[in-house]
Design a protein around this motif. Structure first.
Motif, PDB file in Angstrom:
ATOM      1  N   THR A  11      -4.144   1.688  -6.004  1.00 23.95           N
ATOM      2  CA  THR A  11      -3.989   1.538  -4.556  1.00 23.95           C
ATOM      3  C   THR A  11      -5.198   0.854  -3.924  1.00 23.95           C
ATOM      4  OG1 THR A  11      -4.884   3.766  -4.172  1.00 23.95           O
ATOM      5  CG2 THR A  11      -2.500   3.566  -4.393  1.00 23.95           C
ATOM      6  N   LEU A  12      -6.308   0.759  -4.667  1.00 24.19           N
ATOM      7  CA  LEU A  12      -7.483   0.051  -4.158  1.00 24.19           C
ATOM      8  C   LEU A  12      -7.219  -1.451  -4.022  1.00 24.19           C
ATOM      9  CD1 LEU A  12     -10.213   1.865  -6.279  1.00 24.19           C
ATOM     10  CD2 LEU A  12      -9.906   2.060  -3.796  1.00 24.19           C
ATOM     11  N   ILE A  13      -6.256  -1.979  -4.795  1.00 18.20           N
ATOM     12  CA  ILE A  13      -5.993  -3.426  -4.778  1.00 18.20           C
ATOM     13  C   ILE A  13      -5.435  -3.878  -3.433  1.00 18.20           C
ATOM     14  CG2 ILE A  13      -4.690  -5.296  -5.860  1.00 18.20           C
ATOM     15  CD1 ILE A  13      -4.848  -3.706  -8.495  1.00 18.20           C
TER      16      ILE A  13
ATOM     17  N   SER B  81       0.820  -1.208   0.000  1.00 21.87           N
ATOM     18  CA  SER B  81       0.000   0.000   0.000  1.00 21.87           C
ATOM     19  C   SER B  81       0.855   1.259   0.000  1.00 21.87           C
ATOM     20  CB  SER B  81      -0.930  -0.009   1.214  1.00 21.87           C
ATOM     21  OG  SER B  81      -1.642   1.203   1.304  1.00 21.87           O
ATOM     22  N   THR B  82       1.876   1.298   0.861  1.00 26.82           N
ATOM     23  CA  THR B  82       2.707   2.512   0.932  1.00 26.82           C
ATOM     24  C   THR B  82       3.514   2.711  -0.342  1.00 26.82           C
ATOM     25  OG1 THR B  82       4.154   3.788   2.373  1.00 26.82           O
ATOM     26  CG2 THR B  82       4.811   1.532   1.972  1.00 26.82           C
TER      27      THR B  82
ATOM     28  N   ASN C 194      10.029   2.902   5.212  1.00 28.82           N
ATOM     29  CA  ASN C 194      10.438   4.174   4.620  1.00 28.82           C
ATOM     30  C   ASN C 194      11.216   3.980   3.322  1.00 28.82           C
ATOM     31  OD1 ASN C 194       9.946   6.793   6.459  1.00 28.82           O
ATOM     32  ND2 ASN C 194      10.121   5.005   7.778  1.00 28.82           N
ATOM     33  N   VAL C 195      11.998   2.913   3.233  1.00 25.89           N
ATOM     34  CA  VAL C 195      12.692   2.611   1.981  1.00 25.89           C
ATOM     35  C   VAL C 195      11.684   2.348   0.867  1.00 25.89           C
ATOM     36  CG1 VAL C 195      14.085   0.866   0.806  1.00 25.89           C
ATOM     37  CG2 VAL C 195      14.841   1.781   2.998  1.00 25.89           C
ATOM     38  N   ILE C 196      10.680   1.543   1.162  1.00 17.88           N
ATOM     39  CA  ILE C 196       9.669   1.187   0.163  1.00 17.88           C
ATOM     40  C   ILE C 196       8.900   2.432  -0.287  1.00 17.88           C
ATOM     41  CG2 ILE C 196       7.500  -0.083  -0.176  1.00 17.88           C
ATOM     42  CD1 ILE C 196       8.732  -2.183   1.785  1.00 17.88           C
ATOM     43  N   ASN C 197       8.531   3.279   0.682  1.00 20.59           N
ATOM     44  CA  ASN C 197       7.810   4.494   0.338  1.00 20.59           C
ATOM     45  C   ASN C 197       8.658   5.413  -0.540  1.00 20.59           C
ATOM     46  OD1 ASN C 197       7.111   7.573   1.315  1.00 20.59           O
ATOM     47  ND2 ASN C 197       5.296   6.294   1.116  1.00 20.59           N
ATOM     48  N   ARG C 198       9.968   5.503  -0.223  1.00 21.70           N
ATOM     49  CA  ARG C 198      10.857   6.359  -1.010  1.00 21.70           C
ATOM     50  C   ARG C 198      10.995   5.849  -2.439  1.00 21.70           C
ATOM     51  NH1 ARG C 198      14.710   9.893   0.884  1.00 21.70           N
ATOM     52  NH2 ARG C 198      13.217  10.065   2.576  1.00 21.70           N
TER      53      ARG C 198
END
Length: 447
Positions: A434-436, A264-265, A389-393
């Motif tokens: 992002t709905l998935i 999700s992030t 935070n790595v994944i979000n970046r």
């Protein structure tokens, strides 16, 4: 009666301190964008060189994030967070005194190292301290991520216009000092750690440069950089699967709650948050506003995002899945008006849309963070915060690079309003993805 109030009161104080640090980190990642032109003129440097003032911060922060989990485990979240704030504040002061563009870039690297550690370590400290109360109070640590990116250009524009570019840094120093002072008083002293894992040196040499190169290559369109970064990240994946003490533990993804929240992030960063790049560009390039005016026009989104403070209570009532889905739908509805920019929608309609979009972003952030940290043992939270935070970046970098490329192609083929509208249409389509993962969130909040 009083004993029931104290834990929440202590958490609010802790959350307030950590908010100050998170705002510091995110503000300085965005505030300089409006001062690049002034810096180039004053230091007698070319614009491409001075552009590294922004890139150096992001790259240093990206390189520091993977280390945050190990450092917090080894030295304790309080000590690492205080050190990060001190490094960040010192870097801020040095940036204000920079005598040349190369010196400013070096000081921004120092700046970014502190800023990169503050956010994941702060999230981990709060999640560990909150325990079962995390769901109700998660808005405390998610608010900066939704509000500060909008406030950065606004504050930067005001400081540059009234005092000059050096005050983009000098103006932040008192906040950094105050954050350090309050943190020494209110951050809890963690119990001694029962484990002393060795530092994964090989993993750091693969992951940190790989992440920095990948982020830089995508953000600046340098193919060789992102390809090299991707190769290093792939090599890290192979290494992490074979070592017991990986600096970023990929085994975390075996946990369903963590895997869903991470997916999700990633998509939120790639779609909803990366499209924030388009908003100030539209107002400045099409509406011909100043940086300060653009910041003011974006204020409704920040106001809507403040709804995240109420989301904790709604989360307990409706559950993570409904909250996440509702937040994404609101964000999509708030984006629709911007797909119609070629038809010149009214300013009132755009303002209302930004308010709705901000509320959706705030609501969508809360379930992910709660699910992420509530699904793990407290001892694993520092490493989880680092990975999160790595994944979000990475997601944000991918989305930003894609939208920037689409906008560039559209501007060469059509009028600016239509080009921005088409690019927002792509952003809307990406956001719908992002709905998935949202559909796989747990129906009820973890107890």
């Amino acid at each position: 009666m009083t004993t029931a109030v104290r834990p929440d009161a202590a958490l609010w104080r802790l959350g307030g301190v950590l908010i100050m640090g998170a705002v510091l980190s995110i503000l300085d990642a965005t505030i300089v964008t409006v001062g690049i032109d002034s810096i180039a003129r004053d230091l007698g440097s070319s614009l491409p060189t001075v552009q590294w003032v922004a890139s150096a911060y992001l790259l240093a922060a990206a390189a520091a994030i993977p280390l945050s989990g190990w450092l917090a485990d080894r030295f304790g979240g309080r000590a690492v967070w205080l050190t990060a704030v001190a490094i960040f504040t010192a870097g801020t002061l040095l940036c204000g005194f920079a005598w040349s563009a190369p010196a400013l870039i070096v000081f921004r690297v120092l700046h970014g190292l502190g800023g990169g550690l503050m956010q994941p370590v702060g999230q981990a400290v709060f999640a560990q301290a909150a325990g079962p109360a995390l769901g109700r109070m998660i808005g405390v640590i998610t608010l900066p991520a939704t509000v500060a990116p909008v406030l950065g250009p606004l504050l930067g524009g005001a400081l540059v216009a009234d005092f000059g570019w050096r005050w983009m840094f000098f103006g932040i120093v008192p906040l950094g000092v105050a954050t350090f002072v309050f943190a020494r008083r209110f951050l809890p002293v963690p119990p001694p750690s029962g484990t002393r894992e060795p530092l994964d040196v090989r993993g750091i040499l693969l992951l940190s440069p790989g992440l920095a190169a990948f982020v830089f290559g995508l953000a600046d369109g340098v193919t060789i950089a992102w390809v090299a970064g991707a190769a290093l990240l792939l090599a890290y994946g192979v290494h992490a699967s074979r070592t017991r003490f990986a600096v970023l533990d990929l085994k975390l993804f075996r946990d369903r709650g963590f895997a869903v929240a991470s997916g999700s992030t990633f998509l939120l960063g790639a779609s909803l948050y990366s499209s924030m790049l388009l908003l100030p560009l539209y107002y400045q390039q099409v509406e011909h506003t100043s940086a300060l005016q653009a910041g003011l026009l974006l204020a409704p989104q920040a106001l809507g995002s403040a709804a995240v403070l109420l989301a904790g209570r709604l989360l307990a009532r409706f559950g993570p899945r409904r909250m996440m889905l509702a937040g994404i739908v609101l964000s999509l509805l708030g984006t629709v008006a911007f797909t119609q920019l070629g038809s010149e929608p009214s300013g009132i309609w755009l303002t209302l849309s930004l308010l709705i979009r901000g509320a959706g972003l705030g609501a969508a952030t809360t379930p992910g963070m709660t699910t992420l940290y509530s699904s793990l043992e407290r001892s694993r939270i520092p490493r989880a915060a680092s990975a999160f935070n790595v994944i979000n970046r990475i997601g944000g970098s991918l989305g930003t690079a894609l939208l920037a490329a689409i906008l560039h192609d559209e501007l060469s083929a059509s009028a600016a309003p239509t080009a921005f509208g088409t690019t927002f249409t792509w952003a809307l389509a990406m956001s719908a993805l992002t709905l998935i993962p949202a559909a796989f969130f747990p129906a009820r909040s973890p107890r």
